[in-house]
Design a protein around this motif. Sequence first.
Motif, PDB file in Angstrom:
ATOM      1  N   GLY A  27       0.818  -1.210   0.000  1.00 44.16           N
ATOM      2  CA  GLY A  27       0.000   0.000   0.000  1.00 44.16           C
ATOM      3  C   GLY A  27       0.851   1.259   0.000  1.00 44.16           C
ATOM      4  O   GLY A  27       0.541   2.232  -0.706  1.00 44.16           O
ATOM      5  N   LEU A  28       1.940   1.263   0.753  1.00 45.67           N
ATOM      6  CA  LEU A  28       2.846   2.407   0.746  1.00 45.67           C
ATOM      7  C   LEU A  28       3.530   2.577  -0.607  1.00 45.67           C
ATOM      8  O   LEU A  28       3.759   3.700  -1.063  1.00 45.67           O
ATOM      9  N   PHE A  29       3.844   1.462  -1.264  1.00 41.99           N
ATOM     10  CA  PHE A  29       4.421   1.508  -2.605  1.00 41.99           C
ATOM     11  C   PHE A  29       3.457   2.189  -3.579  1.00 41.99           C
ATOM     12  O   PHE A  29       3.853   3.059  -4.356  1.00 41.99           O
ATOM     13  N   VAL A  30       2.186   1.794  -3.525  1.00 43.01           N
ATOM     14  CA  VAL A  30       1.177   2.384  -4.416  1.00 43.01           C
ATOM     15  C   VAL A  30       0.969   3.863  -4.086  1.00 43.01           C
ATOM     16  O   VAL A  30       0.849   4.701  -4.984  1.00 43.01           O
ATOM     17  N   LEU A  31       0.958   4.206  -2.798  1.00 43.05           N
ATOM     18  CA  LEU A  31       0.843   5.619  -2.421  1.00 43.05           C
ATOM     19  C   LEU A  31       2.026   6.434  -2.935  1.00 43.05           C
ATOM     20  O   LEU A  31       1.865   7.591  -3.330  1.00 43.05           O
ATOM     21  N   GLY A  32       3.216   5.837  -2.925  1.00 46.73           N
ATOM     22  CA  GLY A  32       4.384   6.520  -3.482  1.00 46.73           C
ATOM     23  C   GLY A  32       4.208   6.820  -4.958  1.00 46.73           C
ATOM     24  O   GLY A  32       4.569   7.896  -5.437  1.00 46.73           O
ATOM     25  N   ALA A  33       3.612   5.876  -5.691  1.00 45.80           N
ATOM     26  CA  ALA A  33       3.351   6.099  -7.114  1.00 45.80           C
ATOM     27  C   ALA A  33       2.321   7.205  -7.318  1.00 45.80           C
ATOM     28  O   ALA A  33       2.469   8.058  -8.198  1.00 45.80           O
ATOM     29  N   VAL A  34       1.289   7.226  -6.491  1.00 44.21           N
ATOM     30  CA  VAL A  34       0.250   8.261  -6.599  1.00 44.21           C
ATOM     31  C   VAL A  34       0.827   9.640  -6.294  1.00 44.21           C
ATOM     32  O   VAL A  34       0.551  10.620  -6.992  1.00 44.21           O
ATOM     33  N   VAL A  35       1.658   9.726  -5.259  1.00 41.43           N
ATOM     34  CA  VAL A  35       2.275  11.010  -4.893  1.00 41.43           C
ATOM     35  C   VAL A  35       3.224  11.474  -5.993  1.00 41.43           C
ATOM     36  O   VAL A  35       3.332  12.669  -6.265  1.00 41.43           O
ATOM     37  N   ALA A  36       3.898  10.546  -6.667  1.00 43.75           N
ATOM     38  CA  ALA A  36       4.784  10.922  -7.768  1.00 43.75           C
ATOM     39  C   ALA A  36       4.006  11.523  -8.930  1.00 43.75           C
ATOM     40  O   ALA A  36       4.417  12.537  -9.502  1.00 43.75           O
ATOM     41  N   GLY A  70       7.244   1.767  11.719  1.00 44.50           N
ATOM     42  CA  GLY A  70       8.212   1.605  12.796  1.00 44.50           C
ATOM     43  C   GLY A  70       9.556   1.097  12.318  1.00 44.50           C
ATOM     44  O   GLY A  70      10.328   0.567  13.109  1.00 44.50           O
ATOM     45  N   SER A  71       9.828   1.262  11.022  1.00 46.04           N
ATOM     46  CA  SER A  71      11.107   0.800  10.480  1.00 46.04           C
ATOM     47  C   SER A  71      11.454   1.630   9.251  1.00 46.04           C
ATOM     48  O   SER A  71      10.607   2.349   8.719  1.00 46.04           O
ATOM     49  N   ARG A  72      12.698   1.509   8.841  1.00 48.12           N
ATOM     50  CA  ARG A  72      13.129   2.219   7.633  1.00 48.12           C
ATOM     51  C   ARG A  72      12.464   1.647   6.382  1.00 48.12           C
ATOM     52  O   ARG A  72      12.332   2.347   5.384  1.00 48.12           O
ATOM     53  N   ALA A  73      12.061   0.401   6.438  1.00 46.14           N
ATOM     54  CA  ALA A  73      11.375  -0.205   5.285  1.00 46.14           C
ATOM     55  C   ALA A  73      10.066   0.518   4.994  1.00 46.14           C
ATOM     56  O   ALA A  73       9.614   0.540   3.852  1.00 46.14           O
ATOM     57  N   GLY A  74       9.473   1.137   6.001  1.00 41.22           N
ATOM     58  CA  GLY A  74       8.270   1.922   5.797  1.00 41.22           C
ATOM     59  C   GLY A  74       8.524   3.166   4.974  1.00 41.22           C
ATOM     60  O   GLY A  74       7.603   3.706   4.356  1.00 41.22           O
ATOM     61  N   ALA A  75       9.752   3.649   4.963  1.00 37.30           N
ATOM     62  CA  ALA A  75      10.116   4.776   4.100  1.00 37.30           C
ATOM     63  C   ALA A  75      10.583   4.293   2.738  1.00 37.30           C
ATOM     64  O   ALA A  75      10.368   4.961   1.726  1.00 37.30           O
ATOM     65  N   VAL A  76      11.222   3.139   2.695  1.00 36.68           N
ATOM     66  CA  VAL A  76      11.766   2.625   1.439  1.00 36.68           C
ATOM     67  C   VAL A  76      10.652   2.198   0.482  1.00 36.68           C
ATOM     68  O   VAL A  76      10.777   2.392  -0.730  1.00 36.68           O
ATOM     69  N   ALA A  77       9.568   1.653   0.987  1.00 32.52           N
ATOM     70  CA  ALA A  77       8.469   1.197   0.115  1.00 32.52           C
ATOM     71  C   ALA A  77       7.863   2.354  -0.690  1.00 32.52           C
ATOM     72  O   ALA A  77       7.770   2.250  -1.921  1.00 32.52           O
ATOM     73  N   PRO A  78       7.468   3.487  -0.066  1.00 31.60           N
ATOM     74  CA  PRO A  78       6.942   4.570  -0.904  1.00 31.60           C
ATOM     75  C   PRO A  78       8.013   5.237  -1.758  1.00 31.60           C
ATOM     76  O   PRO A  78       7.715   5.726  -2.847  1.00 31.60           O
ATOM     77  N   VAL A  79       9.259   5.244  -1.288  1.00 28.33           N
ATOM     78  CA  VAL A  79      10.347   5.793  -2.104  1.00 28.33           C
ATOM     79  C   VAL A  79      10.499   4.979  -3.381  1.00 28.33           C
ATOM     80  O   VAL A  79      10.670   5.538  -4.467  1.00 28.33           O
ATOM     81  N   ALA A  80      10.427   3.648  -3.262  1.00 30.10           N
ATOM     82  CA  ALA A  80      10.542   2.798  -4.454  1.00 30.10           C
ATOM     83  C   ALA A  80       9.404   3.067  -5.428  1.00 30.10           C
ATOM     84  O   ALA A  80       9.630   3.191  -6.637  1.00 30.10           O
ATOM     85  N   TRP A  82       7.691   5.840  -5.674  1.00 29.99           N
ATOM     86  CA  TRP A  82       7.891   7.204  -6.196  1.00 29.99           C
ATOM     87  C   TRP A  82       8.946   7.214  -7.291  1.00 29.99           C
ATOM     88  O   TRP A  82       8.726   7.765  -8.365  1.00 29.99           O
ATOM     89  N   MET A  83      10.078   6.572  -7.030  1.00 26.97           N
ATOM     90  CA  MET A  83      11.179   6.627  -7.998  1.00 26.97           C
ATOM     91  C   MET A  83      10.846   5.868  -9.284  1.00 26.97           C
ATOM     92  O   MET A  83      11.150   6.346 -10.384  1.00 26.97           O
ATOM     93  N   ILE A  84      10.230   4.702  -9.169  1.00 24.12           N
ATOM     94  CA  ILE A  84       9.874   3.944 -10.368  1.00 24.12           C
ATOM     95  C   ILE A  84       8.871   4.719 -11.218  1.00 24.12           C
ATOM     96  O   ILE A  84       8.993   4.799 -12.443  1.00 24.12           O
ATOM     97  N   THR A  85       7.903   5.344 -10.560  1.00 20.22           N
ATOM     98  CA  THR A  85       6.907   6.126 -11.297  1.00 20.22           C
ATOM     99  C   THR A  85       7.528   7.337 -11.973  1.00 20.22           C
ATOM    100  O   THR A  85       7.228   7.626 -13.138  1.00 20.22           O
ATOM    101  N   MET A 114      14.774  12.857  -4.662  1.00 15.43           N
ATOM    102  CA  MET A 114      15.760  11.856  -4.252  1.00 15.43           C
ATOM    103  C   MET A 114      16.438  12.253  -2.944  1.00 15.43           C
ATOM    104  O   MET A 114      16.671  11.406  -2.077  1.00 15.43           O
ATOM    105  N   ALA A 115      16.738  13.537  -2.797  1.00 14.43           N
ATOM    106  CA  ALA A 115      17.343  14.008  -1.550  1.00 14.43           C
ATOM    107  C   ALA A 115      16.377  13.845  -0.381  1.00 14.43           C
ATOM    108  O   ALA A 115      16.770  13.405   0.708  1.00 14.43           O
TER     109      ALA A 115
END
Length: 138
Positions: A27-36, A70-80, A82-85, A114-115
């Motif tokens: 779900g965070l991955f998909v939200l990252g794509a939507v935000v992108a 509660g982990s860095r993976a929670g940030a990495v999923a939407p970043v992935a 966002w970046m792919i999109t 990216m920063a």
Amino acid sequence: MEQRGSGSLLAQPLRPPSPARAAAYLGLFVLGAVVAVAGALVQAGWFPGGLLLALAGAAGLFLGGARAAGSRAGAVAPVAGWMITVVFLTATRPEGDFLFGAGGGSYLFLLGGMAVAVICATLGGGRRPGADTARLGK
């Protein structure tokens, strides 16, 4: 638990995420794509306010995902996501259409995003030892 000569505990092996946690990361991955996509549309429309709004939205999602999971993976999923999109949005098509122009705002959105992703993944909570294994100050 086994201890080494220096007194530190060996690292615990990583376990695969539970199905609920994996669904949350998806779900965070998909939200990252939507935000992108939203950021790509907004950043060019109201420059420079749209650029700041797009980067603030991305930062909020990245840091919020890290805090919620509660982990860095929670940030990495939407970043992935966002970046792919963003990479797919910058690619030209045979018809000649693409979403990003060659202006400075597009490059600021790409590099600034990216920063922001690196900063939020760094600030996101990593693994912390439990209260029984942590050494508290005396």
